[in-house]
Design a protein around this motif. Structure first.
Motif, PDB file in Angstrom:
ATOM      1  N   ILE A  27       0.843  -1.183   0.000  1.00  0.00           N
ATOM      2  CA  ILE A  27       0.000   0.000   0.000  1.00  0.00           C
ATOM      3  C   ILE A  27       0.889   1.247   0.000  1.00  0.00           C
ATOM      4  O   ILE A  27       2.033   1.212   0.439  1.00  0.00           O
ATOM      5  CB  ILE A  27      -0.950   0.035   1.212  1.00  0.00           C
ATOM      6  CG1 ILE A  27      -0.165   0.165   2.520  1.00  0.00           C
ATOM      7  CG2 ILE A  27      -1.829  -1.199   1.250  1.00  0.00           C
ATOM      8  CD1 ILE A  27      -1.048   0.308   3.743  1.00  0.00           C
ATOM      9  N   SER A  28       0.356   2.305  -0.514  1.00  0.00           N
ATOM     10  CA  SER A  28       1.053   3.586  -0.496  1.00  0.00           C
ATOM     11  C   SER A  28       0.020   4.679  -0.336  1.00  0.00           C
ATOM     12  O   SER A  28      -1.130   4.520  -0.736  1.00  0.00           O
ATOM     13  CB  SER A  28       1.845   3.791  -1.791  1.00  0.00           C
ATOM     14  OG  SER A  28       0.981   3.774  -2.916  1.00  0.00           O
ATOM     15  N   SER A  29       0.420   5.788   0.265  1.00  0.00           N
ATOM     16  CA  SER A  29      -0.511   6.876   0.527  1.00  0.00           C
ATOM     17  C   SER A  29       0.024   8.175  -0.036  1.00  0.00           C
ATOM     18  O   SER A  29       1.211   8.476   0.077  1.00  0.00           O
ATOM     19  CB  SER A  29      -0.741   7.024   2.037  1.00  0.00           C
ATOM     20  OG  SER A  29      -1.556   8.148   2.288  1.00  0.00           O
ATOM     21  N   SER A  30      -0.867   8.940  -0.661  1.00  0.00           N
ATOM     22  CA  SER A  30      -0.511  10.261  -1.179  1.00  0.00           C
ATOM     23  C   SER A  30      -0.958  11.362  -0.234  1.00  0.00           C
ATOM     24  O   SER A  30      -0.765  12.540  -0.516  1.00  0.00           O
ATOM     25  CB  SER A  30      -1.155  10.476  -2.553  1.00  0.00           C
ATOM     26  OG  SER A  30      -2.565  10.389  -2.453  1.00  0.00           O
ATOM     27  N   THR A  31      -1.569  10.987   0.884  1.00  0.00           N
ATOM     28  CA  THR A  31      -2.042  11.967   1.850  1.00  0.00           C
ATOM     29  C   THR A  31      -0.877  12.415   2.731  1.00  0.00           C
ATOM     30  O   THR A  31      -0.247  11.575   3.373  1.00  0.00           O
ATOM     31  CB  THR A  31      -3.145  11.364   2.732  1.00  0.00           C
ATOM     32  OG1 THR A  31      -4.187  10.844   1.900  1.00  0.00           O
ATOM     33  CG2 THR A  31      -3.725  12.411   3.668  1.00  0.00           C
ATOM     34  N   PRO A  32      -0.568  13.700   2.771  1.00  0.00           N
ATOM     35  CA  PRO A  32       0.540  14.176   3.613  1.00  0.00           C
ATOM     36  C   PRO A  32       0.357  13.755   5.069  1.00  0.00           C
ATOM     37  O   PRO A  32      -0.704  13.929   5.658  1.00  0.00           O
ATOM     38  CB  PRO A  32       0.464  15.700   3.467  1.00  0.00           C
ATOM     39  CG  PRO A  32      -0.227  15.921   2.165  1.00  0.00           C
ATOM     40  CD  PRO A  32      -1.216  14.796   2.041  1.00  0.00           C
ATOM     41  N   TYR A  60      -3.552   0.115  -3.338  1.00  0.00           N
ATOM     42  CA  TYR A  60      -3.351  -1.260  -2.867  1.00  0.00           C
ATOM     43  C   TYR A  60      -3.149  -2.193  -4.056  1.00  0.00           C
ATOM     44  O   TYR A  60      -3.643  -1.952  -5.162  1.00  0.00           O
ATOM     45  CB  TYR A  60      -4.541  -1.727  -2.022  1.00  0.00           C
ATOM     46  CG  TYR A  60      -5.868  -1.658  -2.744  1.00  0.00           C
ATOM     47  CD1 TYR A  60      -6.336  -2.705  -3.534  1.00  0.00           C
ATOM     48  CD2 TYR A  60      -6.680  -0.527  -2.637  1.00  0.00           C
ATOM     49  CE1 TYR A  60      -7.547  -2.637  -4.196  1.00  0.00           C
ATOM     50  CE2 TYR A  60      -7.894  -0.442  -3.289  1.00  0.00           C
ATOM     51  CZ  TYR A  60      -8.324  -1.498  -4.069  1.00  0.00           C
ATOM     52  OH  TYR A  60      -9.518  -1.415  -4.730  1.00  0.00           O
ATOM     53  N   ALA A  61      -2.403  -3.257  -3.816  1.00  0.00           N
ATOM     54  CA  ALA A  61      -2.226  -4.347  -4.777  1.00  0.00           C
ATOM     55  C   ALA A  61      -2.215  -5.630  -3.966  1.00  0.00           C
ATOM     56  O   ALA A  61      -1.371  -5.807  -3.084  1.00  0.00           O
ATOM     57  CB  ALA A  61      -0.927  -4.191  -5.555  1.00  0.00           C
ATOM     58  N   HIS A  81     -10.380   0.326  -9.362  1.00  0.00           N
ATOM     59  CA  HIS A  81     -10.277  -1.066  -8.915  1.00  0.00           C
ATOM     60  C   HIS A  81     -10.212  -1.958 -10.154  1.00  0.00           C
ATOM     61  O   HIS A  81     -11.054  -1.864 -11.053  1.00  0.00           O
ATOM     62  CB  HIS A  81     -11.478  -1.443  -8.057  1.00  0.00           C
ATOM     63  CG  HIS A  81     -11.407  -2.838  -7.518  1.00  0.00           C
ATOM     64  ND1 HIS A  81     -10.701  -3.157  -6.380  1.00  0.00           N
ATOM     65  CD2 HIS A  81     -11.930  -4.008  -7.980  1.00  0.00           C
ATOM     66  CE1 HIS A  81     -10.805  -4.449  -6.146  1.00  0.00           C
ATOM     67  NE2 HIS A  81     -11.552  -4.992  -7.108  1.00  0.00           N
ATOM     68  N   ALA A  82      -9.219  -2.845 -10.195  1.00  0.00           N
ATOM     69  CA  ALA A  82      -8.993  -3.613 -11.414  1.00  0.00           C
ATOM     70  C   ALA A  82      -8.613  -5.052 -11.093  1.00  0.00           C
ATOM     71  O   ALA A  82      -7.886  -5.325 -10.130  1.00  0.00           O
ATOM     72  CB  ALA A  82      -7.889  -2.961 -12.247  1.00  0.00           C
ATOM     73  N   TYR A 105      -5.905  -8.397  -7.343  1.00  0.00           N
ATOM     74  CA  TYR A 105      -6.595  -7.163  -7.715  1.00  0.00           C
ATOM     75  C   TYR A 105      -5.828  -5.961  -7.163  1.00  0.00           C
ATOM     76  O   TYR A 105      -4.965  -6.094  -6.286  1.00  0.00           O
ATOM     77  CB  TYR A 105      -8.048  -7.156  -7.241  1.00  0.00           C
ATOM     78  CG  TYR A 105      -8.252  -7.279  -5.749  1.00  0.00           C
ATOM     79  CD1 TYR A 105      -8.259  -6.146  -4.921  1.00  0.00           C
ATOM     80  CD2 TYR A 105      -8.458  -8.523  -5.144  1.00  0.00           C
ATOM     81  CE1 TYR A 105      -8.461  -6.243  -3.562  1.00  0.00           C
ATOM     82  CE2 TYR A 105      -8.665  -8.628  -3.782  1.00  0.00           C
ATOM     83  CZ  TYR A 105      -8.665  -7.490  -2.998  1.00  0.00           C
ATOM     84  OH  TYR A 105      -8.859  -7.593  -1.642  1.00  0.00           O
ATOM     85  N   ALA A 106      -6.153  -4.782  -7.689  1.00  0.00           N
ATOM     86  CA  ALA A 106      -5.474  -3.552  -7.275  1.00  0.00           C
ATOM     87  C   ALA A 106      -6.440  -2.391  -7.416  1.00  0.00           C
ATOM     88  O   ALA A 106      -7.456  -2.486  -8.113  1.00  0.00           O
ATOM     89  CB  ALA A 106      -4.227  -3.315  -8.128  1.00  0.00           C
TER      90      ALA A 106
END
Length: 316
Positions: A27-32, A60-61, A81-82, A105-106
């Motif tokens: 997971i990764s977040s772009s929220t400061p 997420y992946a 979502h894919a 899925y991601a």
């Protein structure tokens, strides 16, 4: 019953927890400064119901979960979502299948509060029949319910399972309640999503749906009403397919195998209430022991069958 709670504002800790609670994921977040993740899970062996509240954006992946994973969005959005050529966005009120149990899925969660309900794919086999002579496992073939009413019914089933089965550990630990609740969820999933289950009886099924089949099935239900039973168990005891079993009950009794099982358990609860002393048990305990999670629903069924409230039977 298994329960867990998680509350953290550390993205690394959240990633580790999600990987252990679901499947390996990044997971990764772009929220400061990231944000806070709050998660609660209640579960019985074949089903878990999670409520998640993430007040940050997260990509997420996820590797294949090995379980059917449903999502109901309460607030916020899930974007991009894919899985396997499918790409979609979900918002408040949507109920969806995240992916088949054997596919990764991601996607991206945007400050969302949502429900994740997971179930063992084998539950579908317990309430339905595979397609064709090879009896392939039942699979869901679409990620959105086929109608708004189907989506609402599935959401109501998840809420019932969460609030009236899993919310009370003493109730959830009753084997019949855990079994009945899991089967109800699986049946609701099949009713909501396109799938490969074959519902119409074949010519062989129609030929097998005779009175002897019904007698074997009814005898098995009566002898094993105190045990967790599935439609597949009853069909196996009657030596027919699930479709033939369902057709036999419909043809001869104008009901379903599970409805007959519920009536048999109601009768056992009635006899137990008649034999018990008021100080030795309660209506709620008797109801739970015979697979009735909701006291109000049990009382309504009991009054319809016996013309009085169950507490009156226990008191007398």
């Amino acid at each position: 019953m298994d329960s867990l709670k998680f509350d953290s504002d550390d993205l690394g800790v959240t990633e580790d927890f999600l990987s252990r609670a679901y499947a390996r994921m990044s997971i990764s977040s772009s929220t400061p400064g990231s944000g806070r993740a709050r998660i609660r899970r209640d579960a019985v062996p074949a089903v878990s119901v999670d409520e998640l509240d993430l007040d940050f954006d997260m990509s997420y992946a996820v590797t294949p979960l090995g379980r059917i994973c449903l999502c109901v969005v309460h607030e916020g959005t899930i974007q991009d979502h894919a899985f396997h050529g499918v790409r979609d966005d979900f918002g408040p009120g949507d109920v969806v299948l995240f992916a088949p149990h054997d596919l990764p899925y991601a996607g991206r969660i945007c400050s969302a509060r949502y429900n994740i309900t997971m179930l063992d794919p084998g539950l579908l086999e317990q309430v339905a029949a595979g397609e064709g002579p090879s009896r392939e496992p039942v699979r869901l073939t679409g990620h959105r319910p086929h109608s708004p009413s189907a989506a609402r019914h599935l959401t109501q089933t998840i809420v019932h399972l969460r609030d009236h089965v899993l919310a009370d550990p003493a109730v959830a630990q009753e084997p019949l309640i855990a079994s009945t609740g899991s089967q109800l969820l699986a049946a609701s999933v099949l009713a909501a999503f396109p799938n490969t289950a074959r519902t119409e009886p074949t010519a062989q099924d129609r030929g097998d749906a005779h009175s002897a089949t019904l007698r074997r099935a009814v005898a098995h239900i009566d002898d094993h009403a105190a045990e967790p039973l599935t439609v597949a168990d009853i069909a196996a005891a009657a030596h027919v397919t699930v479709r033939a079993l369902q057709y036999a009950f419909r043809r001869h009794l104008d009901t379903t195998p599970l409805a007959h099982l519920r009536r048999a358990r109601l009768a056992h609860a009635h006899h137990e209430l008649r034999a018990a002393q008021p100080g030795d048990t309660t209506v709620g305990r008797v109801a739970a022991r015979w697979g009735f999670a909701h006291p109000g629903r049990f009382a309504a069924l009991y009054r319809a069958a016996y013309g009085r409230h169950p507490s009156d039977t226990l008191r007398d």
